[in-house]
Design an enzyme around this catalytic site. Structure first.
Site, PDB file in Angstrom:
ATOM      1  N   HIS A  95       2.574   5.183   2.851  1.00 24.92           N
ATOM      2  CA  HIS A  95       2.129   4.467   4.055  1.00 24.92           C
ATOM      3  C   HIS A  95       1.859   2.991   3.791  1.00 24.92           C
ATOM      4  O   HIS A  95       1.766   2.194   4.718  1.00 24.92           O
ATOM      5  CB  HIS A  95       0.903   5.160   4.689  1.00 24.92           C
ATOM      6  N   ASP A 111       2.689  11.633   0.751  1.00 25.41           N
ATOM      7  CA  ASP A 111       2.366  10.198   0.854  1.00 25.41           C
ATOM      8  C   ASP A 111       2.492   9.530  -0.514  1.00 25.41           C
ATOM      9  O   ASP A 111       1.506   9.208  -1.171  1.00 25.41           O
ATOM     10  CB  ASP A 111       0.945  10.050   1.405  1.00 25.41           C
ATOM     11  N   SER A 116      -5.785   2.355  -0.735  1.00 25.78           N
ATOM     12  CA  SER A 116      -4.612   3.213  -0.635  1.00 25.78           C
ATOM     13  C   SER A 116      -3.586   2.915  -1.716  1.00 25.78           C
ATOM     14  O   SER A 116      -3.320   1.757  -2.050  1.00 25.78           O
ATOM     15  CB  SER A 116      -3.952   3.038   0.734  1.00 25.78           C
TER      16      SER A 116
END
Length: 396
Positions: free
Chosen positions: A195, A241, A340
């Site tokens: 992402h 992810d 992230s």
């Protein structure tokens, strides 16, 4: 007594690599085993001559102690390989005694050890020693040893120290905007969350970073020339992810920039991701879910691994087999926006291994929720395939 007889029989039955089919002593040898008397440590024991039965049967010995007993290196290695095979016939207990990787040979009821890239197996057939100047997963200074305080970033995280997380990378867009974290696994490859790469055309990574805003000595900035997001990444569920970033030029390793070790699937699932095992997460992410007030310094949190069923009960969204959860209910320590793609790692013996990538959460630092991470062990073959494919195309 039966324990001693069993060890004697197994030592006779095993060789350094495989176990032979014969498991019986001659009458003469068996009688010698039966004469062994168990003794506890006694006064001035260290002044006694080396004894196999005292040092390596009554007690747990190491390779150095065994070498004191036998006169030659060849004799020591011959004994040690048999001793280790007897003590650890498979990988299920204490990783088979291996420092890094353990592999079972069910046909012969034995196991063998191997090491991560950049290491070589030592003469004792269990320990791993660096074979290069900058092996993966070893640091000159641990961030965990840094003084506590400065409760910023990574919700209630602590500032580390420069060089404490040399595999950490900062991901930026072509204009230099800070996007995410990531982790170095190879001179030419970085892992991050899929992402993090969705909307960006040009990407670059910065290595050797501690201060997010300041250019530091030995810092490296390298452009990404290929981005490989997992083909089954699903934006709606955050499943799969993970993305691989190929660098336009290889990283120059130094004490501020070197790779994390990738585990084998067996090591990851049997040892590294056990419930309650302490994980370390690093990044420059937000200090709360209310704003994007990123940390100035690379910081870390220590949080325990959480069983999947316990996590699934606490979270509103689905936890797939490709995800890991970490944190403590009632504790605000958590990753957040900006973290992230960064690494969740754990130390096994003396080496740091990559376990997860920061992926998602329901808010940040909520006491009734956990942080969710991409389970890297699910993608080891996928990672290796793309490394090999790119290497082959370069050679071609």
């Amino acid at each position: 007594m039966w324990k001693l007889i069993t060890i004697g029989v197994l030592l006779a039955a095993c060789s350094s690599r495989v176990c032979s089919t014969s498991i019986f002593y001659s009458n003469k040898d068996a009688n010698q085993v039966l004469k062994i008397q168990k003794r506890a440590n006694s006064f001035l024991e260290e002044l006694k001559p080396g004894s196999v039965e005292r040092e390596c049967i009554e007690e747990r010995c190491d390779f150095e102690e065994a070498s004191e007993i036998f006169e030659t290196k060849e004799a020591t290695l011959n004994f040690w390989s048999k001793y280790i095979e007897v003590k650890y016939t498979n990988c299920t207990v204490n990783n088979g005694g291996c420092e890094h990787f353990c592999r079972d040979d069910p046909a012969n009821q034995c196991r063998s050890c191997s090491c991560a890239s950049g290491y070589q197996l030592m003469n004792d057939h269990t320990m791993c020693e660096p074979g290069v100047e900058f092996p993966c997963g070893r640091v000159k200074m641990d961030y965990i040893e840094a003084k506590a305080g400065f409760n910023i970033r990574l919700i209630e995280g602590k500032i580390g120290r420069r060089g404490g997380s040399p595999w950490q990378i900062m991901l930026q867009n072509s204009k230099g905007k800070f996007l995410c974290g990531g982790v170095l696994i190879h001179p030419s490859w970085v892992l991050t969350a899929a992402h993090c790469t969705e909307a960006e055309e040009g990407l670059k990574v910065r290595l050797g970073k501690f201060h997010r805003l300041r250019t530091e000595a030995d810092e490296q900035t390298i452009w990404v020339d290929k981005c490989v997001s997992h083909e089954n990444y699903t934006k709606e569920t955050s499943d799969n992810d993970i993305a691989m970033l190929h660098l336009a030029e290889p990283v120059m390793y130094n004490k501020y920039a070197l790779p994390i070790c990738l585990p084998t699937r067996d090591l990851a699932e049997q040892e590294l991701t056990r419930s309650g095992k302490q994980m370390v997460v690093t990044g420059w992410g937000s200090t709360s879910d209310a704003n994007h007030n990123y940390s100035t310094f690379l910081s870390y949190i220590q949080i325990p691994m959480v069983p999947r069923n316990e996590c699934a009960q606490a979270m509103r969204f689905a936890i797939s087999d490709n995800m890991l959860c970490a944190g403590s209910l009632g504790d605000k320590k958590d990753s957040c926006a900006g973290d992230s793609g960064g690494p969740m790692i754990t130390k096994y013996k003396d080496t740091w291994f990559l376990v997860g990538l920061v992926s998602w959460g329901e808010g940040c630092g909520r006491r009734e929720k956990f942080g969710v991470y991409t389970k890297v062990s699910q993608y080891l073959e996928w990672i290796q395939h793309h490394i090999d494919e790119m290497s082959a195309s370069w050679k071609g």
